[in-house]
Motif scaffolding. Structure first.
Motif, PDB file in Angstrom:
ATOM      1  N   VAL A  86       0.804  -1.219   0.000  1.00  0.00           N
ATOM      2  CA  VAL A  86       0.000   0.000   0.000  1.00  0.00           C
ATOM      3  C   VAL A  86       0.837   1.269   0.000  1.00  0.00           C
ATOM      4  O   VAL A  86       0.467   2.261  -0.624  1.00  0.00           O
ATOM      5  CB  VAL A  86      -0.956   0.006   1.209  1.00  0.00           C
ATOM      6  N   ILE A  87       1.963   1.277   0.714  1.00  0.00           N
ATOM      7  CA  ILE A  87       2.741   2.507   0.829  1.00  0.00           C
ATOM      8  C   ILE A  87       4.207   2.260   0.496  1.00  0.00           C
ATOM      9  O   ILE A  87       4.685   1.120   0.500  1.00  0.00           O
ATOM     10  CB  ILE A  87       2.643   3.128   2.240  1.00  0.00           C
ATOM     11  N   ALA A 117       1.338   7.072   0.085  1.00  0.00           N
ATOM     12  CA  ALA A 117       0.337   6.016  -0.055  1.00  0.00           C
ATOM     13  C   ALA A 117      -0.243   6.021  -1.452  1.00  0.00           C
ATOM     14  O   ALA A 117      -0.298   7.060  -2.126  1.00  0.00           O
ATOM     15  CB  ALA A 117      -0.780   6.217   0.971  1.00  0.00           C
ATOM     16  N   TYR A 145       2.538  -2.801   4.406  1.00  0.00           N
ATOM     17  CA  TYR A 145       2.860  -1.378   4.467  1.00  0.00           C
ATOM     18  C   TYR A 145       4.373  -1.187   4.454  1.00  0.00           C
ATOM     19  O   TYR A 145       4.888  -0.179   4.925  1.00  0.00           O
ATOM     20  CB  TYR A 145       2.223  -0.756   5.713  1.00  0.00           C
ATOM     21  N   ASP A 146       5.055  -2.171   3.885  1.00  0.00           N
ATOM     22  CA  ASP A 146       6.518  -2.112   3.771  1.00  0.00           C
ATOM     23  C   ASP A 146       6.922  -2.782   2.457  1.00  0.00           C
ATOM     24  O   ASP A 146       6.825  -3.997   2.328  1.00  0.00           O
ATOM     25  CB  ASP A 146       7.166  -2.810   4.962  1.00  0.00           C
TER      26      ASP A 146
END
Length: 215
Positions: A86-87, A117, A145-146
């Protein structure tokens, strides 16, 4: 009715890996196609730095061919299934990055290390995609998220940074597990409790992703 056009991206092999699952998937898509989709693609060299802004290049191709979306793929031996990321972080790092670049920023014009994001992530209906994968016994992981610090994170950062109101093409980034063909020692891989997926399984997962996406 005309097929939907999707731009896919992946990477050539890197490090000690024998192949890259993202490249294998895209090669198969070009020879076999994917249900209801016309495929355009880019395969990138797994290096940092690079001359071309890969995110901008993908959006330019998407606009040129009238693509409904961009699906970027990268291989991660840590992925426990198809995993949407996602980011991205504005930082380079990891074992495959030259020492001179470790810890440097992707965007030197930005003074912050704050992540970016994917603002179009809602269009991919992640919950529906993951639920259907689970029903079909396809390995699928929780959203991440990584993106790491190597080329996957680098590309995802560039995609997030390039996405504007003028460039409104939805995109999504997925980490793919290795396929057995990628791994030098599959027995050791299993002992380390890492998983592999076949190219066919990955393509079926991508079919489900596109089936549920609002693009």
């Amino acid at each position: 009715m005309n097929n939907k056009t999707i731009v896919f991206s992946g990477f050539h092999k890197y490090g000690d890996w024998l192949k890259n699952s993202s490249e294998l998937v895209i090669e198969r898509l070009h020879s076999q196609s994917i249900t209801g989709v016309d495929v355009h693609s880019m395969i990138f060299d797994p290096i940092i730095p690079q001359v071309t802004n890969r995110g901008e290049a993908l959006f330019m191709l998407a606009q040129k061919v009238g693509a409904a979306g961009v699906v970027s793929l990268g291989m991660s031996s840590e992925a426990k299934g198809l995993q949407i990321v996602v980011i991205a972080r504005n930082k380079v790092g990891g074992k495959y990055v030259p020492d001179a670049l470790a810890g440097t920023r992707i965007s030197t014009s930005m003074t912050s290390d704050a992540p970016l994001a994917n603002t179009s992530i809602g269009k991919w209906r992640i919950t529906n995609f993951r639920q259907k994968c689970q029903e079909e016994k396809l390995a699928v992981a929780d959203p991440s998220y990584d993106a790491g610090g190597f080329v996957c994170n680098h590309l995802l950062w560039q995609l997030c940074a390039a996405q504007t109101e003028e460039i409104a093409v939805p995109f999504v980034f997925l980490h793919l597990p290795c396929t057995p063909e990628c791994v030098p020692d599959n027995a050791l891989f299993e002992r380390e409790k890492k998983i592999t997926m076949s190219v066919d399984q990955m393509i079926r997962g991508l079919e489900l992703l596109l089936e549920y996406a609002i693009i």
